[in-house]
Enzyme design. Structure first.
Site, PDB file in Angstrom:
ATOM      1  N   ASP A  30      12.994  17.564 108.448  1.00 52.68           N
ATOM      2  CA  ASP A  30      13.419  17.308 107.388  1.00 52.68           C
ATOM      3  C   ASP A  30      13.170  16.560 106.304  1.00 52.68           C
ATOM      4  O   ASP A  30      13.837  16.176 105.163  1.00 52.68           O
ATOM      5  CB  ASP A  30      15.166  16.463 107.907  1.00 52.68           C
ATOM      6  CG  ASP A  30      14.946  15.600 108.692  1.00 52.68           C
ATOM      7  OD1 ASP A  30      13.976  15.496 109.690  1.00 52.68           O
ATOM      8  OD2 ASP A  30      15.733  14.467 108.671  1.00 52.68           O
ATOM      9  N   HIS A  31      11.892  16.314 106.639  1.00 50.64           N
ATOM     10  CA  HIS A  31      11.143  15.295 105.722  1.00 50.64           C
ATOM     11  C   HIS A  31       9.876  15.846 105.167  1.00 50.64           C
ATOM     12  O   HIS A  31       9.370  15.532 104.101  1.00 50.64           O
ATOM     13  CB  HIS A  31      10.795  13.997 106.428  1.00 50.64           C
ATOM     14  CG  HIS A  31      11.689  13.114 106.675  1.00 50.64           C
ATOM     15  ND1 HIS A  31      12.037  12.078 105.797  1.00 50.64           N
ATOM     16  CD2 HIS A  31      12.729  13.267 107.565  1.00 50.64           C
ATOM     17  CE1 HIS A  31      13.310  11.313 106.507  1.00 50.64           C
ATOM     18  NE2 HIS A  31      13.501  12.002 107.737  1.00 50.64           N
TER      19      HIS A  31
END
Length: 304
Positions: A67-68
């Site tokens: 998610d990064h």
């Protein structure tokens, strides 16, 4: 528009939803723009929020959770189709190039610009970027994988010259740089003209800290002390203490406590878990400790 602002492209945690994309922010400091984290869909948000995509030359990735960073391949591919020619620098844990480098080289083989992976040591605070006006240092964090935050600081600015007064003392133009750097002026007959008579104090040097996924960690306080604006993840509310410990994330109250201890100007909290239906309880919990708190809603622009 302010020369110092952060635009939230994505504020959600691991499980995305309709309202919030994954972690990504654009930091504008004076004339420079930096992308911090690049969750899935980052290129969509960059367009939706009217960011100058081609002006971003440096991307900083806090850690290698999807998610990064999973938005990188698509973003880089699109940059090539947009005609980018300037080199791109991706600052991250060395494993990012191992994991994603081959994919990027495969799908972006005909890229018209150079893609440079610049690794940093996530276990030591160090300067990883510096130019004439800005430096970036890492902040080692405590998470389930090696993780770093980042502190962006403007370098000390020059003092402002009172040109009319300098001319009245017949200060040579060649000495103006010395005055701006704080030196006194000595006249040909030996008189010392104090610098603070010929100049005024420099403009404020702005600073921004990005604290990504982390357990509560007081040892980061000296590294982020007195920054103008702090982003600190707040995945859970304090009532979810078991999840906080298990996942090595922070609560809104913990983020606010760090902000208070570090004497920062503003606090932005985000990365809220999708298990909650509203962001308001996070703001309420944080403001009880640090009143100058803002929510990192997608699309929000916060000046500092």
């Amino acid at each position: 528009m302010s020369d110092y602002q952060v635009t939230i492209l994505g504020s959600g945690s691991a499980l995305s939803n309709i309202q919030t994309f994954h972690s990504a922010q654009v930091l504008k400091m004076n004339s420079k723009r930096f992308l911090i984290d690049a969750g899935e869909g980052v290129q969509i948000r960059l367009r939706q929020y009217h960011q100058k995509i081609l002006a971003i030359n440096h991307i900083f990735i806090s850690h290698l959770h999807g998610d990064h960073c999973l938005g990188l391949p698509g973003l880089i591919s699109s940059l090539g189709m947009m005609g980018r020619t300037a080199p791109l620098f991706i600052h991250a844990h060395a494993d990012l190039e191992k994991v994603m480098g081959e994919m990027i080289r495969y799908f972006c083989a005909d890229s018209p610009f150079d893609i440079n992976f610049v690794s940093y040591n996530p276990y030591h605070a160090e300067e990883i970027y510096s130019d004439r006006t800005i430096s970036v240092t890492t902040v080692p964090l405590k998470h389930r994988v090696p993780t770093c935050g980042f502190v962006f600081r403007e370098k000390n600015k020059e003092r402002h010259l009172n040109r009319a007064l300098a001319e009245s003392y017949e200060v040579p133009i060649a000495f103006y740089k010395n005055l701006k750097n704080g030196e006194d002026f000595v006249t040909p007959d030996g008189r010392v003209i104090a610098n603070d008579r010929l100049t005024t104090p420099p403009s404020h040097a702005h600073s921004f800290a990005y604290i990504s996924d982390t357990a509560y960690l007081e040892k980061i306080v000296p590294l982020i002390e007195n920054v103008d604006c702090l982003y600190h993840e707040a995945t859970y509310l304090s009532t979810d203490d078991d999840r906080i410990r298990k996942t090595q994330h922070s609560s809104a109250a913990q983020a606010a406590t760090i902000a208070k201890m570090a004497n920062v100007g503003k606090l932005i909290i985000g990365h809220h878990s999708s298990r909650y239906n509203s962001y308001m309880p996070f703001i309420e919990e944080a403001k009880a400790i640090f009143p100058n708190t803002f929510s990192a809603l997608d699309g929000t622009r916060i000046e500092f």
